[in-house]
Scaffold this motif. Sequence first.
Motif, short mmCIF file in Angstrom:
data_model
loop_
_atom_site.label_atom_id
_atom_site.label_comp_id
_atom_site.label_asym_id
_atom_site.label_seq_id
_atom_site.Cartn_x
_atom_site.Cartn_y
_atom_site.Cartn_z
N ASN A 77 -14.73 4.54 1.87
CA ASN A 77 -15.57 5.59 2.47
C ASN A 77 -15.30 5.75 3.95
O ASN A 77 -16.06 6.38 4.67
CB ASN A 77 -17.05 5.27 2.25
CG ASN A 77 -17.44 3.92 2.83
OD1 ASN A 77 -16.60 3.16 3.27
ND2 ASN A 77 -18.73 3.63 2.83
N SER A 78 -14.21 5.19 4.42
CA SER A 78 -13.84 5.31 5.84
C SER A 78 -12.48 5.99 5.94
O SER A 78 -11.58 5.73 5.14
CB SER A 78 -13.77 3.93 6.49
OG SER A 78 -13.17 4.01 7.77
N SER A 79 -12.36 6.86 6.92
CA SER A 79 -11.09 7.60 7.09
C SER A 79 -9.95 6.68 7.51
O SER A 79 -8.79 7.04 7.43
CB SER A 79 -11.27 8.71 8.13
OG SER A 79 -11.69 8.15 9.37
N THR A 80 -10.29 5.49 8.01
CA THR A 80 -9.26 4.56 8.47
C THR A 80 -8.68 3.73 7.34
O THR A 80 -7.69 3.02 7.53
CB THR A 80 -9.84 3.61 9.54
OG1 THR A 80 -10.91 2.86 8.96
CG2 THR A 80 -10.35 4.40 10.73
N ARG A 81 -9.27 3.81 6.17
CA ARG A 81 -8.80 3.00 5.04
C ARG A 81 -8.00 3.90 4.10
O ARG A 81 -8.42 4.98 3.73
CB ARG A 81 -9.97 2.36 4.29
CG ARG A 81 -10.96 1.68 5.22
CD ARG A 81 -11.93 0.83 4.47
NE ARG A 81 -11.31 -0.42 4.07
CZ ARG A 81 -11.95 -1.35 3.36
NH1 ARG A 81 -13.18 -1.16 2.97
NH2 ARG A 81 -11.34 -2.47 3.04
N THR A 82 -6.85 3.42 3.70
CA THR A 82 -5.97 4.17 2.82
C THR A 82 -5.70 3.38 1.55
O THR A 82 -5.86 2.16 1.51
CB THR A 82 -4.63 4.48 3.51
OG1 THR A 82 -3.96 3.24 3.79
CG2 THR A 82 -4.86 5.24 4.81
N ILE A 83 -5.28 4.09 0.51
CA ILE A 83 -4.97 3.44 -0.76
C ILE A 83 -3.89 2.37 -0.57
O ILE A 83 -4.04 1.24 -1.03
CB ILE A 83 -4.54 4.47 -1.81
CG1 ILE A 83 -5.74 5.32 -2.25
CG2 ILE A 83 -3.94 3.78 -3.03
CD1 ILE A 83 -6.75 4.60 -3.09
N PRO A 84 -2.76 2.68 0.10
CA PRO A 84 -1.72 1.64 0.26
C PRO A 84 -2.24 0.38 0.96
O PRO A 84 -1.89 -0.74 0.55
CB PRO A 84 -0.65 2.35 1.10
CG PRO A 84 -0.83 3.80 0.78
CD PRO A 84 -2.30 3.98 0.62
N SER A 85 -3.06 0.55 2.00
CA SER A 85 -3.56 -0.63 2.73
C SER A 85 -4.51 -1.46 1.86
O SER A 85 -4.48 -2.69 1.90
CB SER A 85 -4.27 -0.21 4.01
OG SER A 85 -5.44 0.53 3.73
N VAL A 86 -5.33 -0.77 1.06
CA VAL A 86 -6.28 -1.49 0.19
C VAL A 86 -5.53 -2.20 -0.94
O VAL A 86 -5.84 -3.34 -1.29
CB VAL A 86 -7.33 -0.53 -0.38
CG1 VAL A 86 -8.17 -1.22 -1.45
CG2 VAL A 86 -8.24 -0.03 0.74
N LEU A 87 -4.53 -1.53 -1.52
CA LEU A 87 -3.75 -2.16 -2.59
C LEU A 87 -2.96 -3.36 -2.06
O LEU A 87 -2.80 -4.36 -2.77
CB LEU A 87 -2.79 -1.14 -3.21
CG LEU A 87 -3.44 -0.01 -4.02
CD1 LEU A 87 -2.38 0.92 -4.59
CD2 LEU A 87 -4.31 -0.56 -5.14
N LYS A 88 -2.51 -3.27 -0.83
CA LYS A 88 -1.83 -4.40 -0.22
C LYS A 88 -2.79 -5.59 -0.09
O LYS A 88 -2.42 -6.74 -0.33
CB LYS A 88 -1.30 -4.01 1.16
CG LYS A 88 -0.48 -5.10 1.85
CD LYS A 88 0.07 -4.61 3.18
CE LYS A 88 0.90 -5.71 3.86
NZ LYS A 88 1.44 -5.24 5.17
N LYS A 89 -4.04 -5.28 0.24
CA LYS A 89 -5.05 -6.32 0.35
C LYS A 89 -5.33 -6.94 -1.02
O LYS A 89 -5.54 -8.15 -1.14
CB LYS A 89 -6.33 -5.74 0.95
CG LYS A 89 -7.35 -6.79 1.37
CD LYS A 89 -8.50 -6.14 2.12
CE LYS A 89 -9.50 -7.20 2.58
NZ LYS A 89 -10.63 -6.59 3.33
N MET A 90 -5.33 -6.10 -2.06
CA MET A 90 -5.55 -6.61 -3.42
C MET A 90 -4.43 -7.57 -3.83
O MET A 90 -4.67 -8.58 -4.50
CB MET A 90 -5.64 -5.45 -4.42
CG MET A 90 -6.91 -4.62 -4.29
SD MET A 90 -8.38 -5.60 -4.68
CE MET A 90 -9.67 -4.39 -4.42
#
Length: 321
Positions: A77-90
């Motif tokens: 829900n934040s404009s600073t978070r992207t799918i690639p960055s979140v998947l990298k975290k996963m």
Amino acid sequence: MLTTKRIFIIFLLSVLAAIAGLFFLFIPPKEPHRRIGILLYQETPTTLAFLAGLKSSLEEKGYYHNKNLFLFMENLNSSTRTIPSVLKKMKTHKVDLLITTGNELTISSVNASFAKPIIFALVTDPMRNETIEAVDHEKNVTGISFFTPYDRTLELSKRVIPHMQTLTILLPPDSSWQDLDKLQDACDGLNITLQTLVSDSYTEAITKLRGRTDAIYLPNDIKLVMNRGIIRNALIKANIPAISNNLSFKDGCVLTYFADPKTMGEIAGKMVLKIYHGAKVKYMPTELSSHFRLTINLNLMKRFAINVDEDVLSYANEVIQ
């Protein structure tokens, strides 16, 4: 030369070693902790109900969060978070599989070629949008979908709002909602005139509709969900009743008829368990949830001076007083 005492000690150690060997032979090794990644746009009543169903289904089979199971939830829900960055975290969390909620998160995750199995949920009618195209040729994707019963929704709404002849759908600019033609067909079948209003100035737009529409339809759009409090206040101020097929709007609508997200969470939990027990995702078809719930907001009906239909109330799974 071995003394009797030494012989006894050696014998005792041999017995203990034999017992230990039998213990490890017959007692299965402890199952490793499971790790599940979950992608959400925002924590809403819908996603919270889904998570409750997911946890309930897993706990029923002995999997408990923070004990032998870890759930890694990420909100986008934040404009600073992207799918690639979140998947990298996963990937850093070393998740066994990924659960995505909604069409857009599912498509983005699949297009990012996430290596682990993906279970999508809260996806509406994937056969008519990009979701099914994105997952059709993928071997590690399955999930749960549902079809929105617009005909039944409007039939019930006409009984709650008998004077409803004009219905206005509120859409934000660049909305990804794709069921306008289905809603139009349902309106045509009940001789209801459907108007479309596109705006992200929700208070101003709703205020201008006073006297120009009998009711407002709130579709399943994440931008509207995120602004549901503002929309509810504007509806009350303009004295316009609203209806929806999304649980998240139930506090601002006189009638909400929705696919039960808790049931979809339970189905997702069962899919997770199948994968953990060796099922191949490519052989697991998409499942269709057909469990719907009806919420009547009696409090709002009284505010709008709408007479209560006792028969419709008897159908309701929940009545907000």
